[in-house]
Design a protein around this motif. Structure first.
Motif, PDB file in Angstrom:
ATOM      1  N   SER A  47      -4.111  -2.765 -14.074  1.00  0.00           N
ATOM      2  CA  SER A  47      -3.043  -3.027 -14.625  1.00  0.00           C
ATOM      3  C   SER A  47      -2.003  -3.418 -13.282  1.00  0.00           C
ATOM      4  O   SER A  47      -1.250  -4.565 -13.673  1.00  0.00           O
ATOM      5  N   GLY A  48      -2.027  -2.974 -12.340  1.00  0.00           N
ATOM      6  CA  GLY A  48      -1.335  -3.351 -11.190  1.00  0.00           C
ATOM      7  C   GLY A  48      -1.823  -4.693 -10.773  1.00  0.00           C
ATOM      8  O   GLY A  48      -0.867  -5.673 -10.264  1.00  0.00           O
TER       9      GLY A  48
ATOM     10  N   ILE B  27      -2.552   7.361 -20.354  1.00  0.00           N
ATOM     11  CA  ILE B  27      -2.802   5.969 -20.042  1.00  0.00           C
ATOM     12  C   ILE B  27      -1.697   4.942 -20.033  1.00  0.00           C
ATOM     13  O   ILE B  27      -1.670   4.253 -19.073  1.00  0.00           O
ATOM     14  N   VAL B  28      -0.733   5.052 -21.000  1.00  0.00           N
ATOM     15  CA  VAL B  28       0.326   4.167 -20.981  1.00  0.00           C
ATOM     16  C   VAL B  28       1.383   4.391 -19.871  1.00  0.00           C
ATOM     17  O   VAL B  28       1.614   3.480 -19.092  1.00  0.00           O
ATOM     18  N   PHE B  29       1.484   5.832 -19.382  1.00  0.00           N
ATOM     19  CA  PHE B  29       2.504   6.068 -18.408  1.00  0.00           C
ATOM     20  C   PHE B  29       1.816   5.966 -17.218  1.00  0.00           C
ATOM     21  O   PHE B  29       2.260   4.983 -16.109  1.00  0.00           O
TER      22      PHE B  29
ATOM     23  N   LEU C  18       3.928   2.599 -14.829  1.00  0.00           N
ATOM     24  CA  LEU C  18       3.998   2.891 -13.362  1.00  0.00           C
ATOM     25  C   LEU C  18       3.373   1.958 -12.533  1.00  0.00           C
ATOM     26  O   LEU C  18       3.875   1.369 -11.590  1.00  0.00           O
ATOM     27  N   PRO C  19       2.082   1.677 -12.755  1.00  0.00           N
ATOM     28  CA  PRO C  19       1.534   0.743 -11.868  1.00  0.00           C
ATOM     29  C   PRO C  19       2.138  -0.916 -11.984  1.00  0.00           C
ATOM     30  O   PRO C  19       2.405  -1.408 -10.966  1.00  0.00           O
TER      31      PRO C  19
ATOM     32  N   LYS D  37       7.178  -5.048  -7.459  1.00  0.00           N
ATOM     33  CA  LYS D  37       8.040  -5.157  -6.322  1.00  0.00           C
ATOM     34  C   LYS D  37       7.147  -5.428  -5.139  1.00  0.00           C
ATOM     35  O   LYS D  37       7.807  -6.013  -4.234  1.00  0.00           O
ATOM     36  N   ARG D  38       5.843  -5.247  -5.291  1.00  0.00           N
ATOM     37  CA  ARG D  38       4.943  -5.374  -4.028  1.00  0.00           C
ATOM     38  C   ARG D  38       3.788  -6.238  -4.464  1.00  0.00           C
ATOM     39  O   ARG D  38       2.568  -6.096  -3.927  1.00  0.00           O
TER      40      ARG D  38
END
Length: 417
Positions: free
Chosen positions: A8-9, A94-96, A101-102, A108-109
């Motif tokens: 996801s990230g 899974i959602v959170f 979060l990812p 931001k990064r």
């Protein structure tokens, strides 16, 4: 859960990169940054790969949740409340932890995360290529045959209303073409009006300024695509105005840093959407690419606008006439090389009139091969809907000239009544 969070990230990180960052990565010596640039040349393929990875991991998480639940409760016959609790816990986790979060962290990064994950994603893209290609093929088929069906039905109704209005009202040819251009604008795709790859004028990145100047004078374009090895991969767009201050430089001058990031689009994109891209990105040229990122054509802002207002010629344009003759109001003779788009425009018929039979044909000659099922011989005739084709000239390989009679809408309405 960590693997799902990384997938996801990665999705958020790659698609959060700006055009300026991609331009830096294109000429970077860092292998990871080069891979990022290559991956984002086919964004749809990259997104499909990431979704396959992420959904595969999420299915594994659900399977593990079910297995752990069976072990905890000592049975596979769980009560309703136990199933609901497991479902809520798995969904929240899974959602959170693996989605929200990812993606917040990756936004931001993005650049740092993309560099770290690029080698792995590049490898997984090759591994999942058979599945991703299959899924994209199914998606294209559904979109082409079903999702656009209601749109085409509405478009046909609009064409019908326009034809009725043009029959009952006195309108000039210019007004009729303008009205039809407005009606058709939303249905035209990039692939229908783009300049084919073989007709693109492009400069080699290895050329020096003294070598470029004669080519610039010869073609007279204000913007020219630039390639490194072949036209299959356009590296950027050279604006001639950017080169003017340096025309007295010698062969050692590195003009390559002047090229700008190209706008890449697919053949399936509608030109109405492309017009918005031109306005948002402040560019006048788009490079058309296939699923592999290879160049298939080129389209300019002028090409898009001409679909409504007709041909726009300035003092430097050559008069490139479409080779055809009109025998009467409904009968035309077309050169086989004429594009189907130009034929439909000249005959004032909907652009989707031959969608069911044209297959991959883009020219009148290609349409004849599809309609007849082979290369027809001189003198052969065939009717399709309200169109009657007569082969005027052909050889063993292709159709050279076709006479096409188009039954007018007026006659159709009169017969119906």
């Amino acid at each position: 859960m960590l693997l799902s969070a990384l997938a996801s990230g990665a999705e958020a990180a790659f698609f959060a990169l700006s055009d300026a960052e991609l331009e830096q990565y294109k000429n970077s010596h860092n292998k990871a940054e080069q891979k990022i640039y290559r991956l984002l040349q086919t964004p749809r393929k990259l997104l499909t790969t990431l979704l396959i990875i992420n959904n595969g991991i999420n299915v594994s998480i659900i399977t593990l949740f079910a297995y752990v639940s069976w072990q905890v409760f000592g049975t596979r016959s769980l009560s309703a409340w136990a199933i609901i609790c497991c479902m809520l816990l798995a969904t929240f986790s899974i959602v959170f932890f693996a989605e929200v979060l990812p993606k917040i962290y990756a936004n931001k990064r993005g650049a740092s995360i993309a560099r770290k994950l690029a080698p792995a994603i590049s490898f997984l893209q090759e591994v999942s290529k058979p599945l991703s290609s299959t899924l994209m093929g199914i998606s294209d088929y559904i979109e082409k045959h079903y999702l656009s069906k209601s749109y085409h039905q509405s478009l046909e109704e609009l064409h019908h209303s326009l034809d009725m209005a043009l029959i009952n009202e006195e309108t000039s040819p210019e007004e009729r073409k303008l009205l039809r251009g407005i009606v058709n604008f939303g249905s035209i795709t990039v692939g229908q009006i783009m300049r084919q790859r073989k007709d693109i004028v492009a400069f080699n990145m290895n050329a020096t300024i003294p070598e470029l100047l004669p080519l610039i004078l010869k073609w007279g374009y204000s913007r020219v695509p630039v390639y490194a090895h072949s036209k299959d991969k356009i590296e950027g767009i050279l604006y001639i105005k950017d080169l003017l201050p340096h025309i007295n430089e010698g062969p050692e001058f590195k003009w390559q840093h002047l090229i700008r990031v190209p706008l890449l689009v697919s053949e399936q994109k509608h030109i109405a959407e492309l017009l918005n891209d031109f306005k948002d990105k402040h560019v006048h040229m788009a490079i058309v690419v296939d699923e592999e990122g290879k160049t298939t054509g080129l389209l300019t802002l002028e090409d898009v606008v001409e679909e409504i207002v007709g041909e726009i010629n300035d003092e430097f344009d050559d008069d490139e006439e479409i080779i055809y003759s009109q025998l009467d109001e409904n009968t035309f003779i077309f050169d086989g090389k004429t594009s189907l788009h130009d034929f439909c425009k000249i005959a004032e018929i909907p652009f989707d009139s031959f969608n069911e039979v044209k297959s991959d044909a883009s020219s009148v000659a290609g349409l004849m091969r599809s309609v007849f099922g082979r290369v027809p011989r001189v003198g052969e005739t065939l009717s399709y809907g309200r169109f009657h084709f007569t082969i005027e000239s052909a050889d063993l390989k292709r159709v050279k000239r076709v006479k096409i009679n188009v039954t007018s809408k007026k006659e159709v309405f009169q017969k119906a009544s």
